[in-house]
Design a protein around this motif. Structure first.
Motif, PDB file in Angstrom:
ATOM      1  N   HIS A   1       0.599  -0.942   0.186  1.00  0.00           N
ATOM      2  CA  HIS A   1       0.067  -0.243   0.317  1.00  0.00           C
ATOM      3  C   HIS A   1       0.708   1.493  -0.061  1.00  0.00           C
ATOM      4  CE1 HIS A   1      -3.094   2.403   0.957  1.00  0.00           C
ATOM      5  NE2 HIS A   1      -2.894   2.808   2.024  1.00  0.00           N
TER       6      HIS A   1
ATOM      7  N   MET B   1      -2.612  14.704   4.739  1.00  0.00           N
ATOM      8  CA  MET B   1      -3.296  13.926   5.421  1.00  0.00           C
ATOM      9  C   MET B   1      -4.116  13.543   6.310  1.00  0.00           C
ATOM     10  SD  MET B   1      -3.593  10.204   3.963  1.00  0.00           S
ATOM     11  CE  MET B   1      -4.592   8.569   3.811  1.00  0.00           C
TER      12      MET B   1
ATOM     13  N   HIS C   1      -1.055   5.938  10.354  1.00  0.00           N
ATOM     14  CA  HIS C   1      -1.250   5.462   8.430  1.00  0.00           C
ATOM     15  C   HIS C   1      -1.227   6.586   7.736  1.00  0.00           C
ATOM     16  CE1 HIS C   1      -3.567   2.827   5.996  1.00  0.00           C
ATOM     17  NE2 HIS C   1      -3.724   3.417   5.383  1.00  0.00           N
TER      18      HIS C   1
ATOM     19  N   GLU D   1       1.292   7.591   5.096  1.00  0.00           N
ATOM     20  CA  GLU D   1       0.657   7.883   3.268  1.00  0.00           C
ATOM     21  C   GLU D   1       0.894   9.239   3.351  1.00  0.00           C
ATOM     22  OE1 GLU D   1      -3.432   5.761   3.115  1.00  0.00           O
ATOM     23  OE2 GLU D   1      -2.726   6.844   1.422  1.00  0.00           O
TER      24      GLU D   1
HETATM   25 MN   LIG Z   1      -4.278   4.195   3.140  1.00  0.00          MN
END
Ligand SMILES: [Mn+2]
Length: 212
Positions: free
Chosen positions: A59, A119, A181, A185
């Motif tokens: 990912h 994010m 996360h 990311e």
């Molecule tokens: Mn993600």
């Protein structure tokens, strides 16, 4: 009097003149711990095939490549039943080798790249000098130690392998965030963008010294 080859008379340009070849490199590496095949295309964002056997790492690599507009294929197998440590580190090494090979085979690049990506709650930054001076500065304090089953401390191994083998100065700063996360990311997306910028083609070596 100039001599021309048959190819020139037919209008075929010798390789190295005119339109440059697409930068497309492959690196394979196998050790007792891991077996990795990686293909990197710097001038196209297709295809993306990433299979390391470690879902969160897939990912992250996908986020990096997609947002950097990099064509990336990674097939990796390793002793992940022991710990994904070797595999994550070795993918970093091989990706770094691919970037170095792209410069060796296809010529100089712009050198500097920088991106800051948010994010949600997180903001992460990546800065690169692809100037043949390997160095890693990595600042991150994650609120949670795991993303799923993935120990986020392992990302350092990827970044270190990348910086040393691409011979880049890599500064990464997961500035803040509440969710690990999101912080990771955003950092991987910033890394992809910074790589894309630093590895833009350049017509000569960008150094006041004349070489890197
Ligand atoms: Mn993600």
């Amino acid at each position: 009097m100039n001599q021309t080859t048959d190819e020139e008379q037919q209008g075929v340009r010798p390789v190295g003149e005119g339109v440059p070849a697409a930068r497309d490199v492959q690196v394979e590496r196998s050790t007792k711990e891991t077996e990795i095949r990686l293909r990197l295309q710097l001038d196209t964002d297709q295809p993306l095939t990433i299979e390391t056997g470690v879902p969160f790492f897939d990912h992250m690599l996908h986020a990096m490549a997609f947002h950097g507009g990099l064509g990336l294929e990674v097939q990796a197998r390793g002793d992940i039943e022991v710990d994904p440590h070797h595999l994550v580190e070795d993918v970093g090494i091989v990706f770094g080798q691919a970037l170095a090979k792209a410069v060796d085979q296809h010529g100089p690049v712009a050198r500097y790249g920088h991106a800051v990506i948010p994010m949600d709650d997180a903001l992460s930054e990546a800065t690169i000098d692809a100037g043949n001076r390997p160095y890693l500065v990595y600042r991150a304090e994650y609120p949670q130690p795991y993303c799923g089953a993935f120990a986020v401390e392992l990302l350092r191994e990827f970044f270190h392998g990348l910086a040393m083998n691409a011979a880049i100065n890599l500064h990464l700063d997961a500035r803040y965030g509440a969710n690990t996360h999101h912080m990771c990311e955003a950092l991987m997306k910033a890394l992809g963008r910074a790589i894309a910028q630093a590895y833009r083609r350049h017509d000569r070596v960008r150094s006041t010294k004349g070489s890197l």
